[in-house]
Design a protein around this motif. Structure first.
Motif, PDB file in Angstrom:
ATOM      1  N   ILE A  32       3.659  11.736   1.524  1.00 57.17           N
ATOM      2  CA  ILE A  32       2.486  11.237   2.266  1.00 57.17           C
ATOM      3  C   ILE A  32       1.351  12.259   2.158  1.00 57.17           C
ATOM      4  O   ILE A  32       0.199  11.924   1.879  1.00 57.17           O
ATOM      5  CB  ILE A  32       2.852  10.970   3.748  1.00 57.17           C
ATOM      6  N   LYS A  33       1.725  13.509   2.367  1.00 57.01           N
ATOM      7  CA  LYS A  33       0.748  14.594   2.320  1.00 57.01           C
ATOM      8  C   LYS A  33       0.077  14.641   0.936  1.00 57.01           C
ATOM      9  O   LYS A  33      -1.149  14.687   0.825  1.00 57.01           O
ATOM     10  CB  LYS A  33       1.476  15.914   2.603  1.00 57.01           C
ATOM     11  N   VAL A  50      10.102   6.390   7.890  1.00 55.23           N
ATOM     12  CA  VAL A  50       8.871   6.979   8.446  1.00 55.23           C
ATOM     13  C   VAL A  50       8.306   6.076   9.547  1.00 55.23           C
ATOM     14  O   VAL A  50       7.927   6.558  10.617  1.00 55.23           O
ATOM     15  CB  VAL A  50       7.813   7.220   7.336  1.00 55.23           C
ATOM     16  N   TYR A  64      -2.627  13.989   8.130  1.00 61.47           N
ATOM     17  CA  TYR A  64      -2.055  13.041   7.166  1.00 61.47           C
ATOM     18  C   TYR A  64      -1.218  11.990   7.893  1.00 61.47           C
ATOM     19  O   TYR A  64      -1.251  10.817   7.567  1.00 61.47           O
ATOM     20  CB  TYR A  64      -1.182  13.774   6.142  1.00 61.47           C
ATOM     21  N   LEU A  65      -0.473  12.475   8.880  1.00 64.90           N
ATOM     22  CA  LEU A  65       0.366  11.544   9.635  1.00 64.90           C
ATOM     23  C   LEU A  65      -0.486  10.585  10.464  1.00 64.90           C
ATOM     24  O   LEU A  65      -0.163   9.404  10.586  1.00 64.90           O
ATOM     25  CB  LEU A  65       1.324  12.314  10.557  1.00 64.90           C
ATOM     26  N   TYR A 122      -2.297  11.477   0.400  1.00 65.41           N
ATOM     27  CA  TYR A 122      -3.594  11.496   1.085  1.00 65.41           C
ATOM     28  C   TYR A 122      -4.476  12.658   0.595  1.00 65.41           C
ATOM     29  O   TYR A 122      -5.690  12.530   0.597  1.00 65.41           O
ATOM     30  CB  TYR A 122      -3.403  11.556   2.600  1.00 65.41           C
ATOM     31  N   ARG A 123      -3.839  13.720   0.183  1.00 63.46           N
ATOM     32  CA  ARG A 123      -4.614  14.854  -0.348  1.00 63.46           C
ATOM     33  C   ARG A 123      -5.351  14.412  -1.613  1.00 63.46           C
ATOM     34  O   ARG A 123      -6.516  14.707  -1.804  1.00 63.46           O
ATOM     35  CB  ARG A 123      -3.670  16.023  -0.647  1.00 63.46           C
ATOM     36  N   LYS A 127       0.835  -1.202   0.000  1.00 64.69           N
ATOM     37  CA  LYS A 127       0.000   0.000   0.000  1.00 64.69           C
ATOM     38  C   LYS A 127       0.880   1.268   0.000  1.00 64.69           C
ATOM     39  O   LYS A 127       0.654   2.208  -0.753  1.00 64.69           O
ATOM     40  CB  LYS A 127      -0.871  -0.024   1.260  1.00 64.69           C
ATOM     41  N   PHE A 128       1.897   1.244   0.860  1.00 65.92           N
ATOM     42  CA  PHE A 128       2.775   2.413   0.972  1.00 65.92           C
ATOM     43  C   PHE A 128       3.739   2.539  -0.215  1.00 65.92           C
ATOM     44  O   PHE A 128       4.207   3.628  -0.516  1.00 65.92           O
ATOM     45  CB  PHE A 128       3.568   2.377   2.277  1.00 65.92           C
ATOM     46  N   TYR A 144      13.267  11.940   5.476  1.00 59.32           N
ATOM     47  CA  TYR A 144      12.013  11.934   6.245  1.00 59.32           C
ATOM     48  C   TYR A 144      11.109  13.087   5.787  1.00 59.32           C
ATOM     49  O   TYR A 144       9.914  12.888   5.561  1.00 59.32           O
ATOM     50  CB  TYR A 144      12.323  12.055   7.744  1.00 59.32           C
ATOM     51  N   LEU A 158       7.429  12.856   4.081  1.00 55.97           N
ATOM     52  CA  LEU A 158       6.229  13.509   4.602  1.00 55.97           C
ATOM     53  C   LEU A 158       5.495  14.261   3.506  1.00 55.97           C
ATOM     54  O   LEU A 158       4.267  14.232   3.429  1.00 55.97           O
ATOM     55  CB  LEU A 158       6.588  14.480   5.744  1.00 55.97           C
ATOM     56  N   ASP A 159       6.273  14.911   2.620  1.00 53.83           N
ATOM     57  CA  ASP A 159       5.652  15.620   1.499  1.00 53.83           C
ATOM     58  C   ASP A 159       4.879  14.659   0.606  1.00 53.83           C
ATOM     59  O   ASP A 159       3.770  14.947   0.157  1.00 53.83           O
ATOM     60  CB  ASP A 159       6.719  16.352   0.664  1.00 53.83           C
ATOM     61  N   LEU A 163       5.801   5.688  -1.729  1.00 48.25           N
ATOM     62  CA  LEU A 163       7.094   5.812  -1.030  1.00 48.25           C
ATOM     63  C   LEU A 163       8.029   4.688  -1.444  1.00 48.25           C
ATOM     64  O   LEU A 163       7.567   3.612  -1.833  1.00 48.25           O
ATOM     65  CB  LEU A 163       6.885   5.719   0.486  1.00 48.25           C
ATOM     66  N   MET A 188      -0.962  18.918   8.413  1.00 50.71           N
ATOM     67  CA  MET A 188       0.021  17.823   8.279  1.00 50.71           C
ATOM     68  C   MET A 188      -0.280  16.696   9.264  1.00 50.71           C
ATOM     69  O   MET A 188      -0.132  15.535   8.946  1.00 50.71           O
ATOM     70  CB  MET A 188       1.422  18.406   8.524  1.00 50.71           C
ATOM     71  N   PHE A 192      -1.658   7.989   8.172  1.00 49.09           N
ATOM     72  CA  PHE A 192      -0.570   7.056   7.873  1.00 49.09           C
ATOM     73  C   PHE A 192      -0.413   6.063   9.022  1.00 49.09           C
ATOM     74  O   PHE A 192      -0.318   4.857   8.821  1.00 49.09           O
ATOM     75  CB  PHE A 192       0.742   7.837   7.656  1.00 49.09           C
TER      76      PHE A 192
END
Lengths: 176, 77
Positions: free
Chosen positions: A167-168, A132, B4-5, A171-172, A119-120, A160, A164-165, A124, B1, B8
């Motif tokens: 991931i953001k 992470v 989102y975390l 999900y956005r 999934k990740f 890291y 995070l960017d 990533l 942020m 996750f």
């Protein structure tokens, strides 16, 4: 470091109950992390569970002999990583014709790790996932991760931040 | 942020289940209890020697600070 202090106090008091309580606390705190590290190397849950439990037994049963003063977490993660790599080396050195068949049998409990990773992996890289997860889920510091990976702290913190960017962004898009 | 975390984290924890339990290894753990408690004495001994050392060091420091010299013949110059 709190558990380090608690364990040393328990060993000083020489009280069986206190020592066992400290052991249980350490086990509950780090079993998830060790299982994750081992599973990411050996890829099979049953094997990873055995390696994790063996690591804890090695630690508990030699507690007065081994040098863990620097950090319990460091000792445990280092040992479980080495044990998992040793397992892989041993497995590779043996000629197992049936190995592919064994690996292809889905494990009862083993699908979860691969589910998470696949999934990740959509947004990533494997290394980013590891960084992470270690930092966010298991509260490892950048310094600890950097020591394990033998790179500088800046490299880890940079990766890291980039993760995070991603991931953001991921999900956005999902939530849109 | 943060949201989102959190997502996750939830995704990870929802799929990656830690089935390990201390009871699985409890029988194999040997609790290292030392029957003869030697540590208490050694700790006391260590504490007393540290205290003595600090006192002596303090005395030396005071002597240097006050510039006082003790002579062997009873303090007469």
């Amino acid at each position: 470091m709190e558990e380090n202090h608690l364990l040393q106090l328990a060993l000083l008091t020489n009280d069986e109950e206190k020592i066992e309580h400290a052991f249980e606390l350490i086990y509950n705190k780090y079993s998830g992390l060790l299982l994750y590290i081992s599973l990411s190397i050996v890829q099979r849950r049953e094997v990873a569970e055995d390696i994790t439990n063996d690591t804890f037994l090695k630690f508990f049963n030699n507690i007065r002999k081994i040098d863990y003063k620097r950090n319990i977490k460091y000792w445990l993660t280092k040992t479980v990583r080495n044990a998992s790599l040793d397992y892989l080396r041993l497995k590779d050195s043996q000629v197992e014709l049936n190995d592919e068949v064994v690996l292809s049998i889905p494990s009862e409990k083993g699908v979860d790790y691969h589910d998470v990773i696949s999934k990740f992996k959509k947004f990533l890289t494997e290394e980013e996932i590891e960084i992470v997860v270690l930092h966010l889920i298991y509260k490892s510091t950048f310094k600890e991760i950097a020591e394990e990976k033998k790179v500088s702290v800046n490299v880890i913190s940079g990766k890291y931040r980039r993760s995070l960017d991603k991931i953001k962004k991921h999900y956005r898009e999902v939530w849109r | 942020m943060r949201e989102y975390l959190t997502k996750f984290k939830n995704d990870f924890n929802g799929a990656f289940i830690n089935t390990l339990n201390y009871n699985q290894i409890k029988d194999k753990v040997v609790i290292p209890v030392i029957r003869k408690n030697v540590k208490t004495f050694s700790l006391k001994y260590r504490f007393v020697s540290m205290l003595l050392f600090i006192l002596i060091l303090g005395g030396v420091f005071l002597m240097v600070a006050t510039n006082r010299v003790i002579y062997r013949d009873g303090g007469e110059i």
